[in-house]
Enzyme design. Structure first.
Site, mmCIF file in Angstrom:
data_model
loop_
_atom_site.group_PDB
_atom_site.id
_atom_site.type_symbol
_atom_site.label_atom_id
_atom_site.label_comp_id
_atom_site.label_asym_id
_atom_site.label_seq_id
_atom_site.Cartn_x
_atom_site.Cartn_y
_atom_site.Cartn_z
ATOM 1 N N HIS A 89 0.816 -1.215 0.000
ATOM 2 C CA HIS A 89 0.000 0.000 0.000
ATOM 3 C C HIS A 89 0.853 1.270 0.000
ATOM 4 O O HIS A 89 0.343 2.346 -0.286
ATOM 5 C CB HIS A 89 -0.907 -0.016 1.225
ATOM 6 C CG HIS A 89 -2.328 0.379 0.973
ATOM 7 N ND1 HIS A 89 -2.919 0.420 -0.267
ATOM 8 C CD2 HIS A 89 -3.303 0.748 1.850
ATOM 9 C CE1 HIS A 89 -4.181 0.793 -0.143
ATOM 10 N NE2 HIS A 89 -4.436 0.995 1.126
ATOM 11 N N ASN A 109 -6.825 6.484 4.028
ATOM 12 C CA ASN A 109 -8.205 6.916 3.815
ATOM 13 C C ASN A 109 -8.451 8.376 4.181
ATOM 14 O O ASN A 109 -9.568 8.860 4.035
ATOM 15 C CB ASN A 109 -9.179 5.992 4.554
ATOM 16 C CG ASN A 109 -8.948 5.965 6.040
ATOM 17 O OD1 ASN A 109 -7.975 6.502 6.543
ATOM 18 N ND2 ASN A 109 -9.854 5.323 6.752
ATOM 19 N N ASP A 161 -0.726 2.341 -5.325
ATOM 20 C CA ASP A 161 -0.745 0.909 -5.611
ATOM 21 C C ASP A 161 -2.031 0.572 -6.358
ATOM 22 O O ASP A 161 -3.050 1.238 -6.183
ATOM 23 C CB ASP A 161 -0.668 0.110 -4.303
ATOM 24 C CG ASP A 161 -1.800 0.437 -3.348
ATOM 25 O OD1 ASP A 161 -1.977 1.628 -2.998
ATOM 26 O OD2 ASP A 161 -2.528 -0.483 -2.934
#
Length: 192
Positions: free
Chosen positions: A23, A72, A97
């Site tokens: 990530h 997020n 990613d």
């Protein structure tokens, strides 16, 4: 075009726990770009580390940034930096990613769906629903078997992937430079 300011945002999560995870490849690509320029990040007041620079050989002003928050919540610092530096969404490049691309492949695009990527969702939300920004998508592939996607993206790269990772990061950094110095179509033709 040389007077336009660009913002390059490398997505990832903060802290040692997430370093070198799938990530965080967006942040790894930005680290490579800064290494090439001999630059380093400074803290900002908007929850991001950033530095302004010009690519080797000149060109427009570029702000390189990584969020100090979690994936997020990437949108808020990206939007704040865009507002502060008067960056148009057309000159925002997000490096992230991508599950839907095989590991090692790099794809470039403008706009489109977020494909379930929470960092992209946050950015789109903070841009008032505008998806018309550039993306450098670094393929990480799909999780094996029935593995949970969230677990997969938060894992470190396998040892086999780790051997290829420096080349992948290098090519993704080249792709960022091409997007700024060339147009999207030319960059796609060279990268894809």
């Amino acid at each position: 075009m040389a007077s336009e300011t660009w913002l390059i945002a490398g997505l990832g999560n903060p802290g040692a726990r997430y370093q070198r995870t799938r990530h965080n490849i967006g942040q790894m690509v930005l680290d490579e770009l800064l290494d090439r320029m001999g630059a380093s990040y400074s803290r900002t007041k908007v929850g991001a580390k950033a530095v302004g620079a010009r690519l080797p050989g000149g060109g427009p002003k570029v702000i390189f940034a990584i969020s100090e928050g979690y994936m997020n919540t990437s949108g808020k610092p990206v939007r704040s930096l865009m507002d502060y530096f008067s960056v148009d969404p057309q000159h925002l490049v997000v490096v992230h990613d991508e599950l839907d691309i095989d590991f090692g492949r790099i794809k470039l695009k403008r706009g489109g769906s977020e494909g379930g990527h929470n960092g992209l969702k946050s950015i789109t939300q903070h841009l008032g629903g505008n998806r018309d920004y550039l993306r450098v998508r670094a393929g990480i592939g799909r999780p094996p078997g029935q593995m949970d996607t969230a677990d997969y993206v938060l894992q470190k790269f396998s040892s086999a992937e780790g051997k290829q990772l420096p080349d992948v990061i290098d090519r993704a950094a080249d792709a960022v430079e091409l997007l700024i110095t060339e147009d999207l179509t030319t960059a796609q033709n060279k990268v894809h």
